[in-house]
Design a protein around this motif. Sequence first.
Motif, short mmCIF file in Angstrom:
data_model
loop_
_atom_site.label_atom_id
_atom_site.label_comp_id
_atom_site.label_asym_id
_atom_site.label_seq_id
_atom_site.Cartn_x
_atom_site.Cartn_y
_atom_site.Cartn_z
N HIS B 739 0.84 -1.20 0.00
CA HIS B 739 0.00 0.00 0.00
C HIS B 739 0.87 1.23 0.00
O HIS B 739 1.69 1.40 0.87
N ARG B 740 0.61 2.06 -0.95
CA ARG B 740 1.29 3.34 -1.00
C ARG B 740 0.34 4.32 -0.34
O ARG B 740 -0.80 4.45 -0.76
N ILE B 741 0.78 4.94 0.72
CA ILE B 741 -0.12 5.84 1.43
C ILE B 741 -0.14 7.18 0.71
O ILE B 741 0.90 7.82 0.56
N PRO B 742 -1.30 7.57 0.20
CA PRO B 742 -1.32 8.78 -0.60
C PRO B 742 -1.10 10.03 0.24
O PRO B 742 -1.46 10.08 1.41
N ALA B 743 -0.49 11.01 -0.37
CA ALA B 743 -0.26 12.28 0.32
C ALA B 743 -1.47 13.19 0.11
O ALA B 743 -2.28 12.95 -0.77
N ASN B 744 -1.59 14.20 0.93
CA ASN B 744 -2.68 15.15 0.78
C ASN B 744 -2.37 16.15 -0.32
O ASN B 744 -1.23 16.36 -0.68
N ARG B 745 -3.44 16.80 -0.78
CA ARG B 745 -3.23 17.88 -1.73
C ARG B 745 -2.72 19.09 -0.98
O ARG B 745 -3.22 19.40 0.09
N PRO B 746 -1.73 19.78 -1.53
CA PRO B 746 -1.31 21.00 -0.86
C PRO B 746 -2.48 21.97 -0.77
O PRO B 746 -3.30 22.04 -1.68
N LYS B 747 -2.54 22.69 0.33
CA LYS B 747 -3.64 23.63 0.54
C LYS B 747 -3.65 24.67 -0.58
O LYS B 747 -2.62 25.19 -0.96
N GLY B 748 -4.83 24.92 -1.08
CA GLY B 748 -4.96 25.94 -2.11
C GLY B 748 -4.53 25.48 -3.49
O GLY B 748 -4.66 26.20 -4.45
N TRP B 749 -4.04 24.27 -3.58
CA TRP B 749 -3.56 23.77 -4.87
C TRP B 749 -4.74 23.20 -5.62
O TRP B 749 -5.46 22.34 -5.10
N VAL B 750 -4.99 23.68 -6.83
CA VAL B 750 -6.19 23.23 -7.52
C VAL B 750 -5.86 22.50 -8.81
O VAL B 750 -6.69 22.30 -9.66
N GLY B 751 -4.63 22.12 -8.96
CA GLY B 751 -4.22 21.43 -10.18
C GLY B 751 -4.98 20.14 -10.37
O GLY B 751 -5.60 19.62 -9.46
N THR B 752 -4.90 19.61 -11.58
CA THR B 752 -5.59 18.37 -11.87
C THR B 752 -4.92 17.27 -11.07
O THR B 752 -3.74 17.02 -11.23
N SER B 753 -5.68 16.64 -10.23
CA SER B 753 -5.07 15.60 -9.42
C SER B 753 -5.22 14.26 -10.10
O SER B 753 -6.16 14.00 -10.82
N SER B 754 -4.26 13.43 -9.88
CA SER B 754 -4.42 12.06 -10.33
C SER B 754 -3.89 11.19 -9.22
O SER B 754 -2.84 11.45 -8.67
N SER B 755 -4.62 10.16 -8.91
CA SER B 755 -4.12 9.29 -7.87
C SER B 755 -2.94 8.48 -8.40
O SER B 755 -2.08 8.06 -7.66
N ALA B 756 -2.91 8.29 -9.68
CA ALA B 756 -1.74 7.62 -10.23
C ALA B 756 -0.74 8.67 -10.65
O ALA B 756 -1.10 9.76 -11.01
N SER B 757 0.51 8.34 -10.59
CA SER B 757 1.51 9.35 -10.85
C SER B 757 2.08 9.21 -12.25
O SER B 757 1.66 8.38 -13.03
N ASN B 758 3.02 10.02 -12.51
CA ASN B 758 3.78 9.88 -13.74
C ASN B 758 4.37 8.50 -13.78
O ASN B 758 4.53 7.86 -12.76
N GLY B 759 4.74 8.08 -14.91
CA GLY B 759 5.34 6.77 -14.99
C GLY B 759 4.41 5.83 -15.71
O GLY B 759 3.39 6.23 -16.24
N ILE B 760 4.78 4.58 -15.75
CA ILE B 760 4.04 3.63 -16.54
C ILE B 760 2.81 3.17 -15.79
O ILE B 760 2.90 2.72 -14.66
N ARG B 761 1.68 3.30 -16.43
CA ARG B 761 0.46 2.77 -15.83
C ARG B 761 0.35 1.31 -16.22
O ARG B 761 0.77 0.90 -17.28
N LEU B 762 -0.26 0.54 -15.35
CA LEU B 762 -0.42 -0.87 -15.66
C LEU B 762 -1.56 -1.05 -16.64
O LEU B 762 -2.53 -0.31 -16.64
N ALA B 763 -1.43 -2.08 -17.45
CA ALA B 763 -2.43 -2.32 -18.47
C ALA B 763 -3.71 -2.85 -17.86
O ALA B 763 -3.74 -3.36 -16.75
N GLN B 764 -4.78 -2.69 -18.63
CA GLN B 764 -6.06 -3.27 -18.25
C GLN B 764 -6.00 -4.73 -18.69
O GLN B 764 -5.96 -5.02 -19.86
N THR B 765 -6.00 -5.65 -17.74
CA THR B 765 -5.64 -7.01 -18.11
C THR B 765 -6.71 -8.03 -17.78
O THR B 765 -6.41 -9.10 -17.29
N ALA B 766 -7.97 -7.70 -17.99
CA ALA B 766 -8.99 -8.72 -17.79
C ALA B 766 -10.04 -8.56 -18.86
O ALA B 766 -10.18 -7.51 -19.46
N THR B 767 -10.77 -9.62 -19.12
CA THR B 767 -11.88 -9.55 -20.06
C THR B 767 -13.13 -9.97 -19.32
O THR B 767 -13.08 -10.46 -18.21
N ASP B 768 -14.26 -9.79 -20.01
CA ASP B 768 -15.53 -10.15 -19.40
C ASP B 768 -15.90 -11.60 -19.69
O ASP B 768 -17.02 -12.01 -19.44
#
Lengths: 199, 803
Positions: B739-768
């Motif tokens: 578990h990566r413990i997420p940090a808080n948003r800096p006060k007054g910071w309104v930038g686009t937040s993403s819970s995932a960071s820069n870097g490689i995102r994992l692929a969507q790896t399941a089917t229905d």
Amino acid sequence: MLSFLLKMLMAVMIVCSAWQIGSAGKIYVKAWFAQQLLEHAWQRTQDGERNVRPWPWADTWPVSELVVPRLGIRQIVLSGDSGRVLAFGPGHTEASAVPGSSGMSVISGHRDTSFSFLKDIQDGDLIEVNTPADAFSYIVSERTVVDQRYFSLNTHINSQSEALHGNQAYEASLMLVTCYPFDALKAGGDERFLVLATR
Amino acid sequence: MKALMKPFMKRGRGAKQCAPYLIRNLDADEIANNLIDTLPQKRSSITVTDLGVLVLLFVFWFMSESVLAGVVAGVVEGVVEGVVEGVVEGVDAGVEVSVEADSTERPYSSLWLRSIDAAEPETTDHEASAYAASTLETTISMTVSGPILRAKVRQKFRNTTQLWSEGIYTFPLPEQAAVDRLRMVVGERVIEGQIHEKQNAQRIYQKARNEGKKTSLLSHHRTNVFTTSVANISPGEEVIIEFEYQQLLDFKDDRYALRFPMVSTPQFTPPRMRLDPAFVAPHNNIRSDQEDPGNPVSITVDLKAGFPIETLTSTSHLVKKDKLSEAHYKVSLAGRAEVSNRDFVLSWKLKPSADPMVRVLREDVEGESYGLLMLMPPQLSEENGLERNERINRELILVLDVSGSMQGESIEQARSAMLKAISQLRSEDYFNIIYFNTRARQLFPQSRPAAVGNLNFARRSVLDQNADGGTDMRPALQMGLSAPGESERLRQVIFITDGAVSNEAELFSEIKMNLGDSRLFTIGIGSAPNSYFMRKAALAGRGTFTYVSQTKDVSHKINNLLRKLASPSLTDLGFDINDPSASVLPQPMPDLYLGEPIYVAFKSSHFPKYAELSGKLDGVPSSLRVSLQNPLRHDGVAVEWARRKISALQEAYRDVGVGVGVGSYSGSDMGSERDVDSGASFGSGTERALSSKERKQAIRNEIVDLAISHHQVSKFTSLLTVDIDSEASMRAGGLLKSHRIPANRPKGWVGTSSSASNGIRLAQTATDARYRLLMGCMFLLGGLLLWIGFHCVQGRTLCSRSC
């Protein structure tokens, strides 16, 4: 009149069932069928051609071959890891390292088709990756489940090789990615099962 | 294509229309009534014709789907699946099948190299708050003794899940912090941390982690960002990680300032850097704005100033102050546990009469004497400094960051800082303004005199600025430092930013390369500026760093800075304790401006009696002899010296690499200017003889040796604890959840937040596939049951009629 309704009901039932089973079958058949076509393309790749498209309209091509001897698995790895690519077989994330070079290579696959074998993999298993030029073997060193929303590959998994980063590039390693849990019914979950293998 | 899609669409609609019948027919009585009226001869027609047609339809559709899959994959699939999905869900509701239909369709793009500012489809943010994996509480107790601060930070990891877990938390520390203690508290037991070479520590940690032993690791992640990891926390368990750091407090404009960063503003990386294998993506694991902030922090400060305190304030938080004596206060956060979304700032001013001009501290460790000198040069005190040099010819370049990370409070502060600076210009000054985000633009093609017309034009342009886009500082720095200007004027560049960049090394070399005779001053804006970057940038630019935490501070702080810039400075400082074997830091010494003291740390085999301080006051050489008699014995002096040494070596190490990495110039050129000489053996003589790789290795070894002997965390060393006694077999090969413990948003910071960071995102790896298979079987079963029921009822009806 009422018998007509009943017939309709049954027809609907059967149509729906056909849909569902058909689309499930489609997923499996696509994966199976594609591997057959890929086989041919892979042969040509090994003969020295580059970026061989397995069928003329494909937007992907075989880059390597993944073998797990203990489980009797042999699969052809495609380039790219978009949903369309993964429908045909495991895909190599293009931004990650080329297998065999220094750095981490990431290969993703569907948990219910190409990478369903990952649930049986164990630490210490041998994974071979054959590229047209060379063959590399990796040993499974770690299996982890992560939540992809809180996970980014550069930062976490490389942290162990990050110490090296000051000097050199990352150590060569292989990561296989699939969805977790394996027996979940629906797609779209956030958990991923990661298998890290080092050389 | 349309023709291909048609059958699917049609069928979809048909099924939808059938759904109401389906629901109605489920009524048991009605079914029975229907069945009674049905005639036997119609039965066969259903079986043969209808079923045959259906099977054919199914086979045709199945074949067409699978064979043409490749052709239609891209376009049709989406449409078909959308329709099918809708139908299935509609039917689901009717039949009340207890399979949850997840309507959240995730985009199939799996590899995201995203910039912070790019708007990405975020479908899972609202779910994130439900995801409470491991929680974390931080307790910080600081002890201030004179200029030295020692802090003990306790991070309590609690595993709230049912699985064994690993907690990982990334957090910033003050940029001059030396981390030298780590303890892990498991129940009653306390396990003391050991310093290891970083790779080694990582290896031991991984091994213990895989073996199921409790282990923790504290390592330097990047610049002033650290990471603690704790592995094998059993379900419901709490593990406490306790570490200590020491820091020398800033003294500026008669005030001591203590700043504790609680969050770091998400950093922007120019796209070309991201694919660089040597680049470590920043940790931007930020909670979304819909989420409740977590990670509560409580802070207590035991403040022993050594001299009577006149004023004591915190500009960031509400604090409770307990006065124990004139010089001794206890400070704590008034709200018990604060949300860690902005930096904690506490500052105090000593009573003027008590404020000493010189302070000498000494510590002896293992036969070596360590000293720390704090000195306020008399020439730079306010009375005689101000008036004399009112007429420095200068050219002021104001550089303002208008990137997306500045959105919100930050840009407001920055605007008022700019307006203030503009209003402070004297008529004989020249000035220019540069705005930058992804691109940099100048207000005037060349600096202009501060005439009324120009000033008004500038003011209007400042008010027009909005924060948007990425942060690429390089062009702005180039423009600011090397733009053609008035050659006789002293160019002072004031850089106003939150420093949310991660290609710092590249920027430092840019500064060194282009600096010339210019001076670079940085002003940190926002609730969590990257002060490491700004302090170092100012050092490289031979200027100073000012931190503005609140809009109401802007005016006062900018005033001070501009007054400083207009008054004389002490340059080319030298410090000599008459001992060639001594190691004095910082080396070289930065220029001194009004209201700033010199801090010098030194190591010597015997403690010197006096020191010779030389420098140029506005170009006129002058010197001063400082007596070092009767030093105050104080802990932590050696730690401070070692920290400075390690930091200097790390810079030298970085500079060796930059020449190779960036490739635009050779490493030796830029090194000669300032930083490389920190290690005596890496002077210009040996520099050329060694390859850059060997030099790097040599510096690295020196850092490792020094950090290990002083027990400090550095770029190449980490603190590690392993609980050897823990019940290793408990986890028994089970999975460990990270578990990566997420940090808080800096006060007054309104930038686009993403819970995932820069870097490689994992692929969507399941089917229905399985889901669909299950659904299909259920329908089939339903049809079959209906069929059987139909037969039975009809059979009975016939039977009763015949009887």
